[in-house]
Design a protein around this motif. Structure first.
Motif, mmCIF file in Angstrom:
data_model
loop_
_atom_site.group_PDB
_atom_site.id
_atom_site.type_symbol
_atom_site.label_atom_id
_atom_site.label_comp_id
_atom_site.label_asym_id
_atom_site.label_seq_id
_atom_site.Cartn_x
_atom_site.Cartn_y
_atom_site.Cartn_z
ATOM 1 N N SER A 126 -35.850 8.994 56.958
ATOM 2 C CA SER A 126 -34.452 8.725 57.290
ATOM 3 C C SER A 126 -33.576 9.823 56.701
ATOM 4 C CB SER A 126 -34.029 7.369 56.728
ATOM 5 O OG SER A 126 -33.974 7.426 55.306
ATOM 6 N N VAL A 127 -32.294 9.823 57.078
ATOM 7 C CA VAL A 127 -31.350 10.832 56.572
ATOM 8 C C VAL A 127 -31.270 10.784 55.048
ATOM 9 C CG1 VAL A 127 -28.938 11.563 56.560
ATOM 10 C CG2 VAL A 127 -30.006 10.856 58.704
ATOM 11 N N ALA A 128 -31.165 9.579 54.488
ATOM 12 C CA ALA A 128 -31.060 9.450 53.028
ATOM 13 C C ALA A 128 -32.325 9.946 52.335
ATOM 14 C CB ALA A 128 -30.777 7.999 52.645
ATOM 15 N N GLU A 129 -33.485 9.636 52.921
ATOM 16 C CA GLU A 129 -34.753 10.060 52.327
ATOM 17 C C GLU A 129 -34.917 11.577 52.396
ATOM 18 O OE1 GLU A 129 -37.591 6.143 53.084
ATOM 19 O OE2 GLU A 129 -37.264 7.558 54.724
ATOM 20 N N VAL A 130 -34.402 12.194 53.460
ATOM 21 C CA VAL A 130 -34.444 13.656 53.571
ATOM 22 C C VAL A 130 -33.668 14.291 52.431
ATOM 23 C CG1 VAL A 130 -33.678 15.633 54.940
ATOM 24 C CG2 VAL A 130 -34.827 13.716 56.061
ATOM 25 N N ASP A 131 -32.507 13.748 52.118
ATOM 26 C CA ASP A 131 -31.682 14.287 51.024
ATOM 27 C C ASP A 131 -32.436 14.221 49.692
ATOM 28 O OD1 ASP A 131 -29.612 14.837 52.743
ATOM 29 O OD2 ASP A 131 -28.504 12.987 52.320
ATOM 30 N N ILE A 132 -33.128 13.105 49.452
ATOM 31 C CA ILE A 132 -33.892 12.957 48.211
ATOM 32 C C ILE A 132 -35.025 13.979 48.167
ATOM 33 C CG2 ILE A 132 -35.432 11.419 46.918
ATOM 34 C CD1 ILE A 132 -33.738 9.068 48.029
ATOM 35 N N LEU A 133 -35.737 14.118 49.275
ATOM 36 C CA LEU A 133 -36.847 15.066 49.324
ATOM 37 C C LEU A 133 -36.371 16.485 49.052
ATOM 38 C CD1 LEU A 133 -39.884 15.626 50.035
ATOM 39 C CD2 LEU A 133 -39.073 16.112 52.341
#
Length: 498
Positions: free
Chosen positions: A173-180
């Motif tokens: 997801s968009v939020a998970e991409v930011d964390i990665l």
């Protein structure tokens, strides 16, 4: 100031497969504390290049130099000895084991497994990454984003000095991409050399220091990312100018082709929307919001609990995919094309005609002439790149061509309503444009398309209207004039927090 000695250097790498030159004299250097992206269309040689570094493939020419030692080929044990770790598109985790057990898999102290020590080690890695994951959670219960973080933690725990990430954000997801991306930047700051493979150019420009382009197995160029532009990079990748990301479309939508009302099933509740002939309806939402789940209900792959489905104004009783295809002319191109969309071990022709075998058979005997006519027609109209439709197996095709086979299979069944679930996931920019042209051609013929996508640019660029899912229910609907990334994300996240 960058260390001028590369931590890894590949010189004049050649790799041959039967009838194909996969890599032709490719030379690249990689440095500690640098994020080096590699881009190119499907079939450009990226995967072969990665596997040469990790020792999965032995090159037919060239050398690999690491830590001052030069080899004609790597092997997995030698690569790991030198601190090379790779995270592939498909997770390499054991889902019944916990996050900590996956990270520490294979490590033993005097022949014993120390569960407490494993949990402590995993907890420290997660804390260093700034993420909250319970080390004792079975991997099967984690989100795709957390699974990806477990993969990275596993690599870091093995003292990775060179980390290869192959399409790491595809399932996120968009939020998970930011964390990665924040984790990748931290590893860079710690001196790890990052080799980053992605079709998502916005990630390349946001994250990388350098970007190298491969095309048709050949090295094209290396650029400092902050000194190039998206159009220039695309030109190097596809070998031609592409003046726009999305082909133009001018179609006036017609009558309602598909309508669902309070549809409930497969864990999703009270979904209502409609799509008209000559229209692309975009479906957005965070990962896990229920988009794919409700599409499977519509297609008859999962059971409906209640609600109504209408096709061309008439109530539809869809109890199986066969009903959807043959009674109501609904086709579906599923999210996982390799597991659900096609038969990888069969030929292109076999896949295309699979859904219509009953129509072109008599007394159990297939009409080979009709089979060839159908396969040739859709193989040509889909522009599938293969030497022979009757002999080439789908598993040998690039991702973009595999997707075209899936689409051709749906169209051969004479579908008027087509559900595309993540139509361009894992596909390069050139193949994406071809898929978009194909979708435009379908709506110009009066067909209706429902497009589920996590690609925000694709959602905004291809949709005529958008419905947004959140927490397995409908969060809202937007007309073209109302489109904005901020509004879509706000609707999706607001529904989650309701």
């Amino acid at each position: 100031m960058q260390n001028k000695t590369p931590v890894l250097s590949l010189k004049d790498i050649v790799k041959l497969f039967p009838g194909v030159v996969a890599l032709k004299n490719v030379s690249l250097d990689f440095y500690a504390g640098e994020i080096h992206a590699i881009v190119g269309e499907n079939g450009a040689g990226k995967s072969t290049f990665i596997k040469t570094i990790t020792g999965a493939h032995a090159p037919d020419g060239g050398t690999i130099t690491i830590d001052g030692e030069t080899y004609s080929a790597m092997n997995p044990a030698l690569a790991r000895k030198h601190g090379i770790e790779c995270i592939y598109q498909e997770f390499n985790l054991i889902d019944v084991l916990s996050a900590a057990e996956n990270i520490c898999y294979g490590e033993r102290s005097r022949g014993l497994v120390n569960q407490k020590a494993m949990n402590e080690k995993a907890a420290k890695l997660f804390a260093d990454f700034g993420v909250d994951i319970d080390p004792s959670t079975p991997v099967r219960d984690l989100t795709p984003g957390h699974m990806q973080i477990v993969e990275i933690a596993k690599a870091v725990s093995k003292n990775a000095r060179i980390l290869i990430l192959d399409e790491p954000t595809a399932p996120l997801s968009v939020a998970e991409v930011d964390i990665l991306m924040s984790i990748v930047r931290k590893l860079k700051a710690d001196g790890v050399a990052i080799i980053y493979i992605s079709h998502r150019l916005d990630e390349i420009f946001s994250l990388s220091d350098k970007v190298s382009v491969l095309r048709d197995g050949e090295y094209i160029t290396t650029l400092n990312t902050n000194e190039t532009t998206r159009p220039e990079l695309i030109k190097y990748m596809v070998g031609r100018e592409m003046t726009q990301s999305f082909p133009p479309r001018n179609v006036q939508p017609g009558e309602v082709a598909l309508e669902v009302e309070n549809l409930t099933g497969n864990g999703v509740k009270n979904i209502s929307f409609r799509v008209r002939k000559g229209e692309i309806l975009g479906v957005s939402g965070l990962v896990g919001a229920g988009r794919t789940e409700i599409m499977k209900v519509i297609f008859g792959a999962e059971k409906k609990q209640w609600g109504r489905i209408r096709v061309n104004g008439e109530e539809a009783d869809i109890r199986s995919p066969r009903d959807a295809m043959h009674k109501y002319r609904i086709g579906m191109c599923p999210e996982d094309r390799k597991r659900e969309g096609c038969f990888l071990g069969e030929t292109i022709s076999w896949n295309i005609v699979y859904n219509v075998l009953g129509r072109i058979s008599r007394l159990g005997v297939i009409n080979r002439k009709k089979e060839k006519e159908i396969a040739d027609y859709y193989g040509t109209s889909m522009r599938i790149k293969a030497p022979n439709l009757d002999k080439t197996k789908v598993l040998t095709l690039s991702g973009g061509n595999q997707q075209k086979v899936v689409v051709g299979k749906a169209l051969a069944a004479d579908a008027d309503i087509i559900i595309f679930d993540e139509p361009t996931r894992g596909i390069d920019v050139g193949a994406k444009y071809e898929i978009y042209e194909l979708m435009n051609g379908l709506v110009e013929q009066g067909k209706a398309i429902v497009m589920v996508t996590s690609d925000m640019e694709e959602l905004l660029g291809m949709s005529d209207r958008i419905v947004v899912f959140g927490e397995r229910c409908l969060a809202g609907e937007l007309e073209k004039a109302e489109f904005s990334q901020e509004r879509i994300l706000d609707m999706a996240s607001s529904a989650v927090n309701m």
